[in-house]
Design a protein around this motif. Sequence first.
Motif, mmCIF file in Angstrom:
data_model
loop_
_atom_site.group_PDB
_atom_site.id
_atom_site.type_symbol
_atom_site.label_atom_id
_atom_site.label_comp_id
_atom_site.label_asym_id
_atom_site.label_seq_id
_atom_site.Cartn_x
_atom_site.Cartn_y
_atom_site.Cartn_z
ATOM 1 N N HIS A 59 1.464 -25.798 -49.430
ATOM 2 C CA HIS A 59 1.174 -26.547 -48.419
ATOM 3 C C HIS A 59 2.269 -27.337 -47.575
ATOM 4 N N ARG A 74 2.959 -30.240 -45.371
ATOM 5 C CA ARG A 74 2.122 -31.565 -45.181
ATOM 6 C C ARG A 74 2.485 -32.361 -43.589
ATOM 7 N N TYR A 75 1.719 -32.669 -43.295
ATOM 8 C CA TYR A 75 1.902 -33.203 -41.778
ATOM 9 C C TYR A 75 2.574 -34.473 -42.037
ATOM 10 N N ARG A 110 -0.407 -37.943 -42.174
ATOM 11 C CA ARG A 110 -1.509 -37.394 -43.379
ATOM 12 C C ARG A 110 -2.880 -37.556 -42.293
ATOM 13 N N GLU A 144 -6.632 -32.419 -43.284
ATOM 14 C CA GLU A 144 -6.302 -31.348 -43.919
ATOM 15 C C GLU A 144 -5.637 -31.541 -45.241
ATOM 16 N N ASP A 145 -4.577 -32.506 -45.102
ATOM 17 C CA ASP A 145 -3.988 -32.838 -46.424
ATOM 18 C C ASP A 145 -4.909 -33.617 -47.523
ATOM 19 N N TYR A 168 4.696 -28.660 -52.304
ATOM 20 C CA TYR A 168 4.624 -29.130 -50.907
ATOM 21 C C TYR A 168 5.728 -29.278 -50.095
ATOM 22 N N ASP A 194 7.610 -30.981 -46.676
ATOM 23 C CA ASP A 194 7.187 -32.040 -45.774
ATOM 24 C C ASP A 194 8.211 -32.105 -44.505
ATOM 25 N N HIS A 248 -1.985 -23.133 -47.457
ATOM 26 C CA HIS A 248 -2.750 -23.906 -46.491
ATOM 27 C C HIS A 248 -2.146 -23.885 -45.368
ATOM 28 N N ASN A 249 -1.444 -25.162 -44.857
ATOM 29 C CA ASN A 249 -0.684 -24.885 -43.642
ATOM 30 C C ASN A 249 0.627 -24.520 -43.962
#
Length: 399
Positions: A14, A16-17, A20, A23-24, A45, A47, A89-90
């Motif tokens: 994933h 991460r945005y 946050r 979705e996170d 993850y 970032d 995921h993302n």
Amino acid sequence: MSAGTPPLRILIAHNRYQVRGGEDAAVARDLAALERAGCAVEAVYLDNEAIDSGLARLRTAREVAYAPRGIARVMAVARRFAPDVVHVHNSFPLLSPGIHAVARAAGHATVQTLHNYRLICPGALLMRDGTPCEICVTGSPFQAVRFGCYRGSRVGTLAVARMVDSHRRAGTWRRDVDRFVALTPFARERFVAAGFPAERIRIRANGLPDPGPPSDAPRDGILYVGRLSLEKGVLVLAEAAARSRARITVIGEGPLAGALAGHPGLDLRGPCAPDAVQAAMAQAVAVVIPSVCYEGLPMAMVESFAVGTPVVASRIGSLASLVTDGTTGLLAEAGDPADLARALDRIHNDPAAATMGRAARAVYEREWREDVTTRALLEIYREAVAARAADVPHARTGT
């Protein structure tokens, strides 16, 4: 897991945005739920804080279609952990959809959750100028460049459009992904329209641990929880608040916080801790989701239904079917502050709101409770593993 069955080994990947969001949180909840279900789980993850200079931004844009450094990070863990499934995921912008081909070539089954529309729309929302837009669903994603659909930047949009186009042309979605997870039937329809293989898209909602039976205590006011941004319809909500007699509390942060400050009818609380959000939802007459874009499955709706609180939502995209008008909440025309104010006043003064809340809770128990959604996810993993084990090229089987 059943007795005697080896636990599934799941590697979650994933990106991460920077800010946050839901979705996170959904990824973190899935990881915890899978562990509780007896799976062996690891997560990688990436970032966006790593994109901290002009040179880093340029390199990321150049690599966004096939991000070799992000893929290498995930595969290094995969070689050590030996997962049955790599669940992405993302993947934007540091991982890329290219992870699927590499993971599958290494013998792992692959799963992709479709949280938003980034894989078919450079702007990720199927929205332009405040209204739905689907020109890239079946047409060239490069159409988005002239509109600057990604953060108002034509250069940035070009990079994202190249990613969408590259994987569409390469056949990534038909060749390299064993199962897709769509959050709603509406989202599934949009991806099928964009050429994704319908027979491999499963519908599975983001789940939530049961907070317990709702209280029968008196409730008051309307609550908004979410990002304060254009696509979430908060400007529409502000106009509706000026017309409505209901007290509207707003929890969240975002680029439009300043524009909403001091607006009549709105009580801005800023960001709050999850426990405080849950308590506020349990005390509200209704939660409002006034989005003007196609949502996935807003966690605010799942959380609201879980505590027996009905939802007033826009009649747009998946929201139009997630809320049953007059049963689990009310629907208002998207972008129409007068209609939204009418719905808010109606539910705030309607004794039937409590009955709607009980119906909403029943939907949560049936469809969105963590044990229900975890069973669904495990079944998707088993399907993906079986598809990978069969090792028959999709093109030859017609799938």
